[in-house]
Design an enzyme around this catalytic site. Structure first.
Site, PDB file in Angstrom:
ATOM      1  N   HIS A  56     -12.748  24.006  -8.200  1.00 24.55           N
ATOM      2  CA  HIS A  56     -11.319  23.787  -7.952  1.00 24.55           C
ATOM      3  C   HIS A  56     -10.841  24.719  -6.848  1.00 24.55           C
ATOM      4  O   HIS A  56     -10.778  25.937  -7.018  1.00 24.55           O
ATOM      5  CB  HIS A  56     -10.514  24.055  -9.224  1.00 24.55           C
ATOM      6  CG  HIS A  56      -9.064  23.683  -9.087  1.00 24.55           C
ATOM      7  ND1 HIS A  56      -8.530  22.538  -9.643  1.00 24.55           N
ATOM      8  CD2 HIS A  56      -8.029  24.292  -8.472  1.00 24.55           C
ATOM      9  CE1 HIS A  56      -7.236  22.465  -9.370  1.00 24.55           C
ATOM     10  NE2 HIS A  56      -6.914  23.530  -8.650  1.00 24.55           N
ATOM     11  N   HIS A  58      -8.271  24.808  -2.883  1.00 28.13           N
ATOM     12  CA  HIS A  58      -7.313  24.174  -1.972  1.00 28.13           C
ATOM     13  C   HIS A  58      -7.631  24.631  -0.556  1.00 28.13           C
ATOM     14  O   HIS A  58      -7.061  25.608  -0.062  1.00 28.13           O
ATOM     15  CB  HIS A  58      -5.879  24.538  -2.366  1.00 28.13           C
ATOM     16  CG  HIS A  58      -5.449  23.937  -3.660  1.00 28.13           C
ATOM     17  ND1 HIS A  58      -4.767  22.740  -3.745  1.00 28.13           N
ATOM     18  CD2 HIS A  58      -5.630  24.365  -4.940  1.00 28.13           C
ATOM     19  CE1 HIS A  58      -4.533  22.463  -5.022  1.00 28.13           C
ATOM     20  NE2 HIS A  58      -5.059  23.426  -5.761  1.00 28.13           N
ATOM     21  N   GLN A 151       0.678  16.767  -4.304  1.00 25.75           N
ATOM     22  CA  GLN A 151       1.314  18.041  -4.645  1.00 25.75           C
ATOM     23  C   GLN A 151       2.745  17.864  -5.148  1.00 25.75           C
ATOM     24  O   GLN A 151       3.189  18.576  -6.058  1.00 25.75           O
ATOM     25  CB  GLN A 151       1.316  18.954  -3.428  1.00 25.75           C
ATOM     26  CG  GLN A 151       2.081  20.264  -3.586  1.00 25.75           C
ATOM     27  CD  GLN A 151       1.334  21.291  -4.400  1.00 25.75           C
ATOM     28  OE1 GLN A 151       0.359  21.871  -3.948  1.00 25.75           O
ATOM     29  NE2 GLN A 151       1.777  21.512  -5.630  1.00 25.75           N
ATOM     30  N   HIS A 209      -4.557  18.297 -11.803  1.00 28.26           N
ATOM     31  CA  HIS A 209      -3.829  19.490 -12.207  1.00 28.26           C
ATOM     32  C   HIS A 209      -3.049  19.083 -13.461  1.00 28.26           C
ATOM     33  O   HIS A 209      -2.182  18.212 -13.399  1.00 28.26           O
ATOM     34  CB  HIS A 209      -2.835  19.909 -11.127  1.00 28.26           C
ATOM     35  CG  HIS A 209      -3.451  20.549  -9.926  1.00 28.26           C
ATOM     36  ND1 HIS A 209      -4.376  19.904  -9.132  1.00 28.26           N
ATOM     37  CD2 HIS A 209      -3.252  21.778  -9.364  1.00 28.26           C
ATOM     38  CE1 HIS A 209      -4.730  20.712  -8.140  1.00 28.26           C
ATOM     39  NE2 HIS A 209      -4.077  21.849  -8.253  1.00 28.26           N
ATOM     40  N   GLU A 212      -0.209  22.823 -15.984  1.00 30.98           N
ATOM     41  CA  GLU A 212      -0.210  24.179 -15.416  1.00 30.98           C
ATOM     42  C   GLU A 212       1.165  24.782 -15.680  1.00 30.98           C
ATOM     43  O   GLU A 212       2.001  24.912 -14.794  1.00 30.98           O
ATOM     44  CB  GLU A 212      -0.522  24.140 -13.919  1.00 30.98           C
ATOM     45  CG  GLU A 212      -0.765  25.520 -13.329  1.00 30.98           C
ATOM     46  CD  GLU A 212      -1.053  25.482 -11.839  1.00 30.98           C
ATOM     47  OE1 GLU A 212      -1.267  26.575 -11.264  1.00 30.98           O
ATOM     48  OE2 GLU A 212      -1.060  24.400 -11.237  1.00 30.98           O
ATOM     49  N   ASP A 308      -9.602  28.392  -6.843  1.00 29.76           N
ATOM     50  CA  ASP A 308      -8.264  27.840  -6.646  1.00 29.76           C
ATOM     51  C   ASP A 308      -7.687  28.202  -5.282  1.00 29.76           C
ATOM     52  O   ASP A 308      -7.427  27.332  -4.465  1.00 29.76           O
ATOM     53  CB  ASP A 308      -7.329  28.270  -7.770  1.00 29.76           C
ATOM     54  CG  ASP A 308      -6.092  27.379  -7.878  1.00 29.76           C
ATOM     55  OD1 ASP A 308      -6.021  26.361  -7.172  1.00 29.76           O
ATOM     56  OD2 ASP A 308      -5.200  27.699  -8.685  1.00 29.76           O
TER      57      ASP A 308
END
Length: 433
Positions: A56, A58, A151, A209, A212, A308
């Protein structure tokens, strides 16, 4: 043979093992192999493992720290707002340059496979184009798997669903989502349904996701498990973060874990970021925030750790070291038992490799000769020291190397060099005592 590594220790505890490599694949793994090779490497008892895998990440945001400004509060919400400010100013050239630099860091750390989420809520899809370009460029030395990540929410952002479909058509590998960021719980559940049905229709994997949040009533993982089973997606779905599980009552979790196991849904925790961003509304006692890793493992659910973020709007630290991730996960989850510490090593190697569906990963004959020689005697010592990567091999070729961590000491009456490892013989003596 092209190459033989001699006298290696393997993650499962086997010692004095030789690994023969031919044609970019592992040909044999056994003690004292009677083979000749163009090159031999003496591991000298050190740990040889398959490469690290980040389940995971970005990459579209990585190394953007300070653009257009620094996240002063260090919070998740300011990070999301900051990313929204930065997106209009992104250029494909800058995205590619930062991503390639991070891939250099990754290879140097023995990290040879990354699943990166890429934001598709920018109608230009600049980040998608940039990371598809990066994926092609790094393919000879790093496996980059991309997730179409809305997102701003697949329903909350008007063009997100169309953009996601465009991104998949362009070559993005995995369907992403963020149900807890939709306007309502009902919208969140609906987004899970829409995205899972799209993934099932296209034969794709799913990585969302999910929850969270510190809100114990954020329960989209239950919906994700339901649709996974309903649509026959078992083994192809992961829920990332799952931090609300940290705050859920035990009775509900006792129901949830069997549902996840039955559906074959994997869990991806992100220890560095979860411990940093969660519990921000607490005074004391303060919640740790990371999901219930030991309980998930005990239930037979596949669990991986992800990095992450590295130097981006959400996290100003990091260097691509998955041993640092395992180190934090071990502490936050209180996984200090001998077997549990080894599970933390597996959470950054073999477990994420299975979640990503990596072909030819491992230390068995026939697997790709993708290996890391660590300056450590075993997985626990590797985590303790965040061990130097003596050698990193991709398809049997050395792609990175570094010196063991030794320090010269100028103290009267003491040795001239400090080795932070406790000698193997002393370790064996303690183990046999």
């Amino acid at each position: 043979m092209d190459l033989v590594i001699r006298n290696a220790t393997l993650p499962d505890g086997r010692q004095n093992i030789d690994i023969a490599i031919e044609g970019g694949r592992i040909a044999a793994v056994a003690p004292a192999l009677q083979v000749k090779a163009a090159r031999e490497i003496d591991a000298a008892g050190d740990l040889v493992a398959p490469p690290f895998v980040d389940a995971h990440f970005h990459m579209d945001a990585t190394l953007s720290y300070g653009l257009p400004r620094v996240n002063q509060s260090g919070t998740l919400l300011e990070g999301i707002a900051l990313w929204g400010e930065l997106k209009p100013h992104l250029t494909q050239e800058a995205l590619v340059e930062r991503a390639l630099q991070y891939c250099d860091w990754a290879v140097a750390r023995g990290l040879l496979a990354i699943r990166s989420h890429v934001d598709i809520c920018d109608d230009r899809l600049l980040a998608v184009e940039a990371l598809l370009d990066v994926k092609r460029r790094v393919a000879p030395y790093l496996d980059l798997q991309l997730v179409a990540f809305p997102q701003d929410g697949i329903l909350r952002s008007p063009s997100a669903l169309d953009n996601l479909k465009r991104a998949i058509a362009m070559g993005v590998d995995v369907v992403g989502g963020i149900p807890h960021f939709e306007r309502t719980m009902a919208d969140g559940a609906e987004s899970v349904r829409i995205l899972c049905e799209f993934a099932a229709d296209k034969g794709l994997r799913v990585d969302m996701h999910c929850d969270e949040s510190d809100d114990p009533l954020s329960r989209h993982i239950e919906t994700l498990a339901f649709h996974t089973q309903r649509l026959g997606l078992q083994g192809r779905v992961a829920g990332s973060h799952l931090t609300s599980m940290h705050s859920m009552d035990n009775y509900y979790v006792s129901k949830l874990l069997p549902l996840m196991k039955e559906a074959g849904v994997a869990a991806i925790a992100n220890p560095l970021i979860n411990i940093t961003l969660q519990g921000r509304h607490d005074t004391y006692p303060k919640r740790r925030g990371m999901t219930r890793v030991p309980e998930l493992l005990a239930a037979g659910i596949e669990v991986a750790f992800g990095h992450d973020c590295v130097m981006d709007p959400w996290y100003s630290l990091g260097s691509g070291d998955m041993l640092e991730v395992a180190h934090m996960g071990l502490h936050v989850a209180q996984m200090t038992g001998q077997a549990a510490m080894r599970q933390c090593f597996e959470a950054v190697t073999s477990a994420p490799a299975r979640i990503l569906g990596l072909e030819g990963y491992g230390l068995q004959p026939g697997c790709h000769a993708d290996l890391v020689l660590l300056d450590a005697a075993d997985p626990v010592e590797a985590i303790r020291l965040r061990a130097a990567r003596r050698l990193v091999l991709r398809r049997g070729q050395v792609v990175a190397e570094s010196a063991p961590a030794r320090v010269r000491l100028a103290v009267p009456g003491r040795p001239g060099q400090v080795d932070f490892r406790l000698g193997r013989q002393a370790g064996l003596a303690r183990e046999n005592a």
